[in-house]
Design a protein around this motif. Structure first.
Motif, short mmCIF file in Angstrom:
data_model
loop_
_atom_site.label_atom_id
_atom_site.label_comp_id
_atom_site.label_asym_id
_atom_site.label_seq_id
_atom_site.Cartn_x
_atom_site.Cartn_y
_atom_site.Cartn_z
N ALA A 57 0.83 -1.20 0.00
CA ALA A 57 0.00 0.00 0.00
C ALA A 57 0.87 1.26 0.00
O ALA A 57 0.38 2.35 -0.25
CB ALA A 57 -0.92 0.00 1.22
N MET A 58 2.15 1.10 0.29
CA MET A 58 3.06 2.23 0.36
C MET A 58 3.86 2.45 -0.91
O MET A 58 4.25 3.57 -1.23
CB MET A 58 4.06 2.01 1.51
CG MET A 58 3.44 1.86 2.88
SD MET A 58 4.67 1.31 4.10
CE MET A 58 5.92 2.57 3.92
N ILE A 59 4.11 1.38 -1.66
CA ILE A 59 5.06 1.45 -2.77
C ILE A 59 4.64 2.42 -3.88
O ILE A 59 5.46 3.22 -4.34
CB ILE A 59 5.34 0.05 -3.33
CG1 ILE A 59 6.12 -0.77 -2.30
CG2 ILE A 59 6.13 0.12 -4.64
CD1 ILE A 59 6.23 -2.25 -2.64
N PRO A 60 3.38 2.39 -4.37
CA PRO A 60 3.05 3.31 -5.47
C PRO A 60 3.31 4.78 -5.13
O PRO A 60 4.01 5.49 -5.87
CB PRO A 60 1.56 3.03 -5.72
CG PRO A 60 1.36 1.64 -5.25
CD PRO A 60 2.25 1.50 -4.06
N LEU A 61 2.74 5.25 -4.03
CA LEU A 61 2.96 6.65 -3.64
C LEU A 61 4.40 6.88 -3.21
O LEU A 61 4.98 7.95 -3.46
CB LEU A 61 2.00 7.03 -2.51
CG LEU A 61 2.04 8.49 -2.05
CD1 LEU A 61 1.76 9.43 -3.21
CD2 LEU A 61 1.03 8.71 -0.92
N GLY A 62 5.02 5.86 -2.59
CA GLY A 62 6.42 5.99 -2.19
C GLY A 62 7.34 6.17 -3.38
O GLY A 62 8.27 7.00 -3.35
N ALA A 63 7.09 5.41 -4.45
CA ALA A 63 7.91 5.55 -5.67
C ALA A 63 7.70 6.92 -6.30
O ALA A 63 8.65 7.57 -6.77
CB ALA A 63 7.56 4.44 -6.66
N LEU A 64 6.45 7.37 -6.33
CA LEU A 64 6.16 8.69 -6.89
C LEU A 64 6.90 9.78 -6.13
O LEU A 64 7.55 10.65 -6.72
CB LEU A 64 4.65 8.94 -6.84
CG LEU A 64 4.16 10.33 -7.27
CD1 LEU A 64 4.49 10.59 -8.72
CD2 LEU A 64 2.67 10.46 -7.02
N THR A 65 6.83 9.71 -4.79
CA THR A 65 7.47 10.72 -3.96
C THR A 65 8.99 10.69 -4.11
O THR A 65 9.64 11.73 -4.27
CB THR A 65 7.10 10.50 -2.48
OG1 THR A 65 5.68 10.56 -2.35
CG2 THR A 65 7.74 11.54 -1.59
N ALA A 66 9.56 9.48 -4.06
CA ALA A 66 11.02 9.35 -4.07
C ALA A 66 11.63 9.79 -5.40
O ALA A 66 12.60 10.56 -5.43
CB ALA A 66 11.40 7.91 -3.77
N PRO A 97 -0.70 5.25 2.51
CA PRO A 97 -0.30 6.61 2.13
C PRO A 97 0.06 7.48 3.33
O PRO A 97 0.94 8.34 3.23
CB PRO A 97 -1.56 7.14 1.42
CG PRO A 97 -2.23 5.92 0.88
CD PRO A 97 -2.00 4.87 1.93
N ALA A 98 -0.61 7.25 4.47
CA ALA A 98 -0.27 8.03 5.66
C ALA A 98 1.15 7.74 6.11
O ALA A 98 1.90 8.66 6.48
CB ALA A 98 -1.27 7.72 6.78
N LEU A 99 1.54 6.46 6.09
CA LEU A 99 2.91 6.10 6.45
C LEU A 99 3.92 6.71 5.49
O LEU A 99 5.01 7.13 5.90
CB LEU A 99 3.06 4.57 6.47
CG LEU A 99 2.42 3.83 7.64
CD1 LEU A 99 2.53 2.32 7.44
CD2 LEU A 99 3.07 4.24 8.95
N VAL A 100 3.54 6.76 4.21
CA VAL A 100 4.43 7.39 3.22
C VAL A 100 4.64 8.86 3.57
O VAL A 100 5.77 9.37 3.57
CB VAL A 100 3.84 7.26 1.80
CG1 VAL A 100 4.63 8.12 0.82
CG2 VAL A 100 3.88 5.81 1.35
N GLY A 101 3.55 9.55 3.89
CA GLY A 101 3.67 10.96 4.22
C GLY A 101 4.51 11.20 5.46
O GLY A 101 5.34 12.12 5.50
N LEU A 134 13.31 11.35 4.88
CA LEU A 134 13.68 11.80 3.55
C LEU A 134 12.70 11.20 2.56
O LEU A 134 12.03 10.20 2.87
CB LEU A 134 15.12 11.43 3.19
CG LEU A 134 15.45 9.98 2.84
CD1 LEU A 134 16.78 9.94 2.11
CD2 LEU A 134 15.54 9.10 4.07
N PRO A 135 12.58 11.74 1.34
CA PRO A 135 11.56 11.27 0.41
C PRO A 135 11.64 9.79 0.07
O PRO A 135 10.61 9.17 -0.23
CB PRO A 135 11.81 12.14 -0.84
CG PRO A 135 12.41 13.40 -0.30
CD PRO A 135 13.26 12.96 0.86
N ALA A 136 12.84 9.22 0.10
CA ALA A 136 12.98 7.81 -0.25
C ALA A 136 12.76 6.88 0.95
O ALA A 136 12.77 5.66 0.78
CB ALA A 136 14.37 7.55 -0.84
N ALA A 137 12.54 7.43 2.14
CA ALA A 137 12.38 6.60 3.34
C ALA A 137 11.24 5.58 3.23
O ALA A 137 11.38 4.46 3.73
CB ALA A 137 12.19 7.49 4.56
N PRO A 138 10.09 5.93 2.60
CA PRO A 138 9.02 4.92 2.48
C PRO A 138 9.46 3.66 1.75
O PRO A 138 9.00 2.56 2.07
CB PRO A 138 7.92 5.67 1.71
CG PRO A 138 8.15 7.10 2.04
CD PRO A 138 9.65 7.25 2.14
#
Length: 450
Positions: free
Chosen positions: A35-44, A164-168, A175-179
């Motif tokens: 649940a974290m990877i899609p938004l995490g990849a976008l952010t990173a 997504p909350a964990l990603v934020g 840092l942005p790549a932390a997720p």
């Protein structure tokens, strides 16, 4: 028949006895990274390359690869056993996510980044799908299966909200790549143990589970009626036929797949519309919170599905869910303020949870023997494909005509669900009439009438 609401809810206490509380906690942790990877990849990748287009491409590649690989992983598990297949994939996925983290930190762009994203998606384990397969194998009572499917849909909804909350939190505080680092750690720490906890192939070790014409606490639908591609024998899960072709499985569960594609499109377009409305209100940071309220009510009502009377058919549940989603999203499209949008999304979530539970119940009902793994993983892939399509179409329409354009995609998705439910009810009615016409009429005195 459910004796009382409290009695129905009390059935959730049986789940840890069926599958063990430790396994349930493991399955919950194992699905969190996906649940974290899609938004995490976008952010990173957006942060490291300075291009939101690159970040969007990274997310798209991961999502498409996981959607395509899902049914193939299910087929391999049906034939070779979950422990063997997932036990191989989980370490590969942890490694692929570690490489994805390196690529994001280094700001990769081009073929190298594409390959790493594809590898991360292709090796992703459809945890929710295989958790449902595990429940199908373990449960002997149909009401227990109903309760387990409701629980799994609730966990899915919570992961959609909390991921997504964990990603934020991770991206904002570290840092942005932390997720991505957190996701890789979760796959290694929870995904691998979950993979090794699975059972054998779909042809091995299944307990017999009596399924007559109905699945209690899910809905009463004749085995030969709508949403039934074949009769459901009492020992379906004890049989050991050859694994059917993927095309046959997908054809059998097509109504459920269509519902899940529409639910995915619903999610994606609502995200786009909510984001655009928040931006217009000058509160971009509130978009995630407004969207999250829909997941909260959806999770609660998914748990409460066990309270529905057994006499309510699956087809009727799909129809009602689609009507509620369509009507409330039409109202959401006309709203202008974020508070009213949040209230309407809170209401629409009440229809999404039960519809998702029903769709998975349909999948178990319709999947041919030996095809449960393919069917369940295809459902997860359908959500992914639908969400990508909904986000793409919703984003384009939001840019062209504002939030109402994105929400129009949600209305259209709900309308398709209505059509699926309506067609199933009509088929059910025709099947009932045909069954009635085949019986000889008997007058009150017992004489057969002409």
């Amino acid at each position: 028949m459910v004796s009382s609401p409290l009695g129905a809810l009390a059935r959730y206490r049986t789940l840890p006895r069926i599958a063990s509380g430790s396994w349930m906690a493991l399955a919950l942790a194992a699905r969190a990274p996906y649940a974290m990877i899609p938004l995490g990849a976008l952010t990173a990748f957006t942060a490291s390359t300075g291009s939101v287009a690159t970040g969007g491409l990274a997310t798209g590649l991961v999502s498409v690869a996981s959607a395509v690989a899902g049914p193939l992983i299910g087929r391999a598990a049906d034939r070779g056993g979950r422990r063997r297949v997932l036990g191989l994939l989980a370490p590969l996925n942890a490694l692929a996510l570690a490489l994805l983290l390196v690529a994001a930190l280094a700001g990769w762009d081009g073929p190298g980044m594409w390959l790493v994203c594809l590898a991360a998606g292709a090796t992703a384990i459809p945890v929710g799908s295989f958790a449902r397969v595990h429940w199908v194998e373990l449960t002997e009572d149909a009401r227990d299966l109903s309760t387990a499917l409701s629980y799994e849909s609730t966990v899915d909804e919570l992961s959609f909200v909390l991921g997504p909350a964990l990603v934020g939190i991770a991206a904002g505080t570290v840092l942005p790549a932390a997720p991505l680092a957190l996701a890789a750690a979760l796959v290694a720490g929870a995904g691998i143990p979950f993979a090794l906890s699975g059972g054998g192939s779909a042809q091995d070790g299944r307990r017999a589970r009596t399924l007559t014409g109905e699945i209690p606490a899910i809905g009463a639908v004749p085995a030969e009626g709508p949403f039934s591609a074949h009769p459901v024998p009492a020992d379906r899960h004890a049989a050991a036929p050859p694994a059917p072709a993927i095309s046959r499985v997908l054809t059998a569960v097509l109504p459920a797949l269509l519902v899940m594609v529409c639910i995915g499109a619903f999610f994606g377009s609502v995200q786009a519309g909510t984001t655009e409305r928040a931006a217009l209100a000058g509160a971009e940071g509130a978009a995630g919170l407004v969207y999250a309220v829909m997941g909260l009510t959806s999770a609660v009502t998914a748990l409460l599905v066990v309270l529905l009377p057994e006499s309510v058919p699956l087809a009727a549940r799909v129809l009602v869910g689609g009507i509620g989603m369509t009507a409330l999203m039409a109202l959401t499209a006309t709203a202008t303020a974020l508070p009213s949008t949040a209230l309407l999304l809170l209401a629409v979530g009440a229809f999404i949870g039960p519809t998702m539970v029903t769709a998975f119940a349909l999948t178990d009902r319709l999947a041919p023997p030996g095809g449960t793994g393919v069917a369940m993983t295809s459902m997860q892939s359908s959500v992914t494909v639908g969400q990508a399509a909904g986000a793409t179409a919703g984003g384009a329409l939001a840019a062209a005509s504002g939030p109402a354009g994105a929400f129009a995609v949600s209305v259209a998705a709900g309308a398709v669900i209505v059509l699926v439910g309506l067609q199933a009810l009509l088929r059910r009615s025709r099947a009932a009439r045909s069954a009635g016409d085949s019986r000889p009429d008997v007058d009150p005195g017992g004489a057969r009438s002409s």
